[in-house]
Scaffold this motif. Structure first.
Motif, mmCIF file in Angstrom:
data_model
loop_
_atom_site.group_PDB
_atom_site.id
_atom_site.type_symbol
_atom_site.label_atom_id
_atom_site.label_comp_id
_atom_site.label_asym_id
_atom_site.label_seq_id
_atom_site.Cartn_x
_atom_site.Cartn_y
_atom_site.Cartn_z
ATOM 1 N N VAL A 206 57.189 -27.280 -82.234
ATOM 2 C CA VAL A 206 58.252 -28.217 -81.867
ATOM 3 C C VAL A 206 57.674 -29.632 -81.765
ATOM 4 C CG1 VAL A 206 59.611 -26.493 -80.627
ATOM 5 C CG2 VAL A 206 57.926 -27.848 -79.380
ATOM 6 N N PRO A 207 58.404 -30.636 -82.223
ATOM 7 C CA PRO A 207 57.935 -32.015 -82.073
ATOM 8 C C PRO A 207 57.922 -32.413 -80.596
ATOM 9 C CG PRO A 207 59.697 -31.851 -83.708
ATOM 10 C CD PRO A 207 59.672 -30.562 -82.958
ATOM 11 N N GLU A 208 56.994 -33.285 -80.222
ATOM 12 C CA GLU A 208 56.917 -33.802 -78.854
ATOM 13 C C GLU A 208 57.039 -32.665 -77.835
ATOM 14 O OE1 GLU A 208 58.729 -38.067 -78.584
ATOM 15 O OE2 GLU A 208 60.196 -36.804 -79.636
ATOM 16 N N MET A 209 56.070 -31.764 -77.863
ATOM 17 C CA MET A 209 56.177 -30.551 -77.055
ATOM 18 C C MET A 209 56.362 -30.856 -75.565
ATOM 19 S SD MET A 209 53.600 -27.304 -76.604
ATOM 20 C CE MET A 209 52.305 -28.273 -75.846
ATOM 21 N N GLU A 210 55.617 -31.800 -75.017
ATOM 22 C CA GLU A 210 55.724 -32.083 -73.588
ATOM 23 C C GLU A 210 57.149 -32.497 -73.217
ATOM 24 O OE1 GLU A 210 53.443 -33.257 -75.579
ATOM 25 O OE2 GLU A 210 51.471 -32.712 -74.779
ATOM 26 N N LYS A 211 57.733 -33.382 -74.020
ATOM 27 C CA LYS A 211 59.099 -33.836 -73.754
ATOM 28 C C LYS A 211 60.093 -32.690 -73.916
ATOM 29 C CE LYS A 211 62.640 -37.078 -75.398
ATOM 30 N NZ LYS A 211 62.994 -38.085 -76.417
ATOM 31 N N THR A 212 59.917 -31.890 -74.965
ATOM 32 C CA THR A 212 60.843 -30.785 -75.218
ATOM 33 C C THR A 212 60.783 -29.749 -74.107
ATOM 34 O OG1 THR A 212 60.699 -31.084 -77.613
ATOM 35 C CG2 THR A 212 61.445 -28.944 -76.826
ATOM 36 N N VAL A 213 59.578 -29.412 -73.653
ATOM 37 C CA VAL A 213 59.437 -28.438 -72.574
ATOM 38 C C VAL A 213 60.075 -28.973 -71.292
ATOM 39 C CG1 VAL A 213 57.757 -27.299 -71.053
ATOM 40 C CG2 VAL A 213 57.409 -27.295 -73.526
ATOM 41 N N ASP A 214 59.928 -30.255 -71.037
ATOM 42 C CA ASP A 214 60.564 -30.863 -69.854
ATOM 43 C C ASP A 214 62.079 -30.748 -69.943
ATOM 44 O OD1 ASP A 214 60.114 -32.726 -67.401
ATOM 45 O OD2 ASP A 214 61.647 -33.749 -68.584
ATOM 46 N N GLU A 215 62.632 -30.999 -71.132
ATOM 47 C CA GLU A 215 64.080 -30.887 -71.313
ATOM 48 C C GLU A 215 64.546 -29.444 -71.168
ATOM 49 O OE1 GLU A 215 64.602 -34.699 -74.363
ATOM 50 O OE2 GLU A 215 64.519 -32.657 -75.157
ATOM 51 N N ASP A 263 54.769 -27.103 -89.560
ATOM 52 C CA ASP A 263 54.358 -28.022 -88.489
ATOM 53 C C ASP A 263 53.705 -27.314 -87.309
ATOM 54 O OD1 ASP A 263 55.293 -30.371 -89.814
ATOM 55 O OD2 ASP A 263 57.331 -29.887 -89.177
ATOM 56 N N CYS A 264 53.340 -26.063 -87.489
ATOM 57 C CA CYS A 264 52.641 -25.320 -86.439
ATOM 58 C C CYS A 264 51.278 -25.971 -86.167
ATOM 59 C CB CYS A 264 52.452 -23.873 -86.885
ATOM 60 S SG CYS A 264 51.371 -22.899 -85.823
ATOM 61 N N ALA A 265 50.880 -25.993 -84.906
ATOM 62 C CA ALA A 265 49.564 -26.517 -84.515
ATOM 63 C C ALA A 265 48.790 -25.415 -83.797
ATOM 64 C CB ALA A 265 49.712 -27.726 -83.613
ATOM 65 N N LEU A 266 47.569 -25.195 -84.225
ATOM 66 C CA LEU A 266 46.742 -24.157 -83.617
ATOM 67 C C LEU A 266 46.112 -24.603 -82.304
ATOM 68 C CD1 LEU A 266 44.826 -22.839 -86.766
ATOM 69 C CD2 LEU A 266 46.542 -21.586 -85.445
ATOM 70 N N ASP A 267 46.093 -25.908 -82.052
ATOM 71 C CA ASP A 267 45.270 -26.435 -80.959
ATOM 72 C C ASP A 267 46.081 -27.037 -79.816
ATOM 73 O OD1 ASP A 267 46.235 -28.529 -82.435
ATOM 74 O OD2 ASP A 267 44.294 -29.471 -82.818
ATOM 75 N N ARG A 268 47.278 -26.521 -79.553
ATOM 76 C CA ARG A 268 48.079 -27.035 -78.448
ATOM 77 C C ARG A 268 47.747 -26.316 -77.142
ATOM 78 N NH1 ARG A 268 54.270 -28.336 -80.544
ATOM 79 N NH2 ARG A 268 53.685 -30.153 -81.795
ATOM 80 N N ASP A 269 47.623 -27.096 -76.081
ATOM 81 C CA ASP A 269 47.375 -26.514 -74.760
ATOM 82 C C ASP A 269 48.722 -26.230 -74.093
ATOM 83 O OD1 ASP A 269 46.308 -25.625 -72.417
ATOM 84 O OD2 ASP A 269 45.377 -27.525 -71.836
ATOM 85 N N THR A 270 49.430 -25.293 -74.667
ATOM 86 C CA THR A 270 50.798 -24.977 -74.233
ATOM 87 C C THR A 270 50.838 -24.472 -72.801
ATOM 88 O OG1 THR A 270 51.281 -24.383 -76.531
ATOM 89 C CG2 THR A 270 52.854 -23.660 -74.870
ATOM 90 N N GLU A 271 49.834 -23.727 -72.400
ATOM 91 C CA GLU A 271 49.841 -23.181 -71.036
ATOM 92 C C GLU A 271 49.859 -24.299 -69.994
ATOM 93 O OE1 GLU A 271 47.324 -20.222 -68.064
ATOM 94 O OE2 GLU A 271 46.720 -20.424 -70.168
ATOM 95 N N SER A 272 49.046 -25.311 -70.175
ATOM 96 C CA SER A 272 48.996 -26.406 -69.202
ATOM 97 C C SER A 272 50.336 -27.131 -69.126
ATOM 98 C CB SER A 272 47.900 -27.403 -69.577
ATOM 99 O OG SER A 272 46.627 -26.823 -69.421
ATOM 100 N N VAL A 273 50.958 -27.346 -70.292
ATOM 101 C CA VAL A 273 52.253 -28.029 -70.323
ATOM 102 C C VAL A 273 53.301 -27.211 -69.571
ATOM 103 C CG1 VAL A 273 54.112 -28.836 -71.835
ATOM 104 C CG2 VAL A 273 51.726 -29.247 -72.463
ATOM 105 N N LEU A 274 53.327 -25.912 -69.804
ATOM 106 C CA LEU A 274 54.301 -25.056 -69.136
ATOM 107 C C LEU A 274 54.087 -25.029 -67.624
ATOM 108 C CD1 LEU A 274 54.409 -22.056 -71.627
ATOM 109 C CD2 LEU A 274 56.321 -23.562 -71.083
ATOM 110 N N ARG A 275 52.849 -24.962 -67.204
ATOM 111 C CA ARG A 275 52.566 -24.905 -65.770
ATOM 112 C C ARG A 275 52.959 -26.203 -65.064
ATOM 113 N NH1 ARG A 275 49.246 -20.862 -63.682
ATOM 114 N NH2 ARG A 275 48.462 -19.358 -65.228
ATOM 115 N N LYS A 276 52.706 -27.335 -65.692
ATOM 116 C CA LYS A 276 52.916 -28.636 -65.054
ATOM 117 C C LYS A 276 54.366 -29.076 -65.021
ATOM 118 C CE LYS A 276 48.331 -30.439 -66.216
ATOM 119 N NZ LYS A 276 47.578 -31.419 -67.056
#
Length: 310
Positions: A206-215, A263-276
């Motif tokens: 997903v583009p702009e993962m931090e923003k999208t997860v917040d939404e 547009d998949c990225a192998l190196d995203r720290d998704t866990e940290s974004v979800l926790r925060k």
């Protein structure tokens, strides 16, 4: 496998090369689509002027084959996880797909199924406790097969395919277009729409993962849950991570992984974004995330996050 015994060296080496066949497979589709555009359709400059369209078409074809084993050889699976490194319900998981069935048993109420692809998860979403499912899928080339799968699984009357991504700017208008009134209460109260949000192999692209997860967190009802199975950056600084696997992730990215794999990225720290994302409310009520396949170039997190109730 005992939690005291690390994976054999052969399994660790195989884990470094896991993305390679997937990337080659997707690349072959892109080459084929470009050849068809130039030599069959006469679109000589399409590979230069219509790259995005060709990429989407090629990825759609790849994903249909990848997610439909009957049409092709089964996709490569992740190396065996040791017990301590896997989610509790899936200690004997041989591949990432084994993490999904026990996770989706918890889905209920109004569901947002982000990036459903061809609908391979639909057989796991037939519980009578599920009232409606909304599936935002930006790759429109997958919609026909997604609709067929919904009909085959008896979900056609409560599965709504949305031609959008997960960002609110696209998602909310698409939800309104369904005519179900699902956004009405949210627009009145701002207290959320969904009881369950499913993120399976989707936040990597997903583009702009931090923003999208917040939404998405905002769209989750109080007491609602996020069910997640995502491949993430290798936790190479931990005892079970691998510096070689982390380097391999970087190499695949440089070779064009994101270009060919939607547009998949192998190196995203998704866990940290979800926790925060829940910090503004004092954190999640429940965080139950586990890591699997941490020695590979495609390690996973899987589990449940529950939003605090009012």
């Amino acid at each position: 496998m005992s939690s005291d015994i690390p994976p054999p060296l052969g399994e660790r080496i195989k884990g470094l090369f896991e993305p390679a066949p997937l990337m080659t497979w997707a690349m072959s589709h892109y080459i084929r689509v470009c050849v068809e555009a130039v030599f069959q359709k006469g679109e000589i400059l399409a590979p230069i002027l219509a790259t995005r369209r060709l990429r989407d078409e090629a990825f759609g074809r790849f994903w249909v084959e990848f997610s439909t084993p009957a049409q092709n050889a089964p996709p490569p699976t992740t190396t065996i996880a040791n017990e301590e490194d896997s989610p509790q319900p899936s200690k004997n998981a041989h591949g990432s797909s084994d993490l999904i069935p026990p996770l989706l048993k918890a889905a209920n109420g109004i569901i947002l199924d982000i990036g459903p692809g061809t609908g391979t998860q639909m057989p796991l979403l037939r519980s009578p406790s599920i009232t409606a499912i909304y599936g935002p899928e930006p790759c429109v080339g997958l919609h026909a097969q997604l609709a067929r799968r919904a009909a085959a699984e008896g979900l056609a009357d409560k599965y709504y395919i949305l031609p959008s991504g997960a960002a609110s700017s696209e998602l909310l208008p698409a939800l309104r277009e369904t005519g179900t009134g699902v956004v009405d209460e949210y627009e009145r109260t701002g207290k959320g729409i969904f009881d369950t949000i499913i993120c399976v192999r989707v936040l990597c692209s997903v583009p702009e993962m931090e923003k999208t997860v917040d939404e998405l967190y905002t769209l989750l009802k109080p007491g609602g849950k996020v069910l997640v199975t995502e491949h993430v950056v290798n936790p190479w600084r931990t005892a079970k991570g691998s510096i070689l696997a982390r380097i391999a992730q970087g190499v695949y990215q440089l070779l064009g992984w994101s270009f060919f794999i939607g547009d998949c990225a192998l190196d995203r720290d998704t866990e940290s974004v979800l926790r925060k994302v829940a910090d503004r409310d004092g954190g999640w009520e429940v965080v139950d995330l586990e890591r699997s396949f941490s020695w590979t170039a495609m390690p996973y997190i899987s589990g449940t996050l529950v939003k605090k109730s009012d």
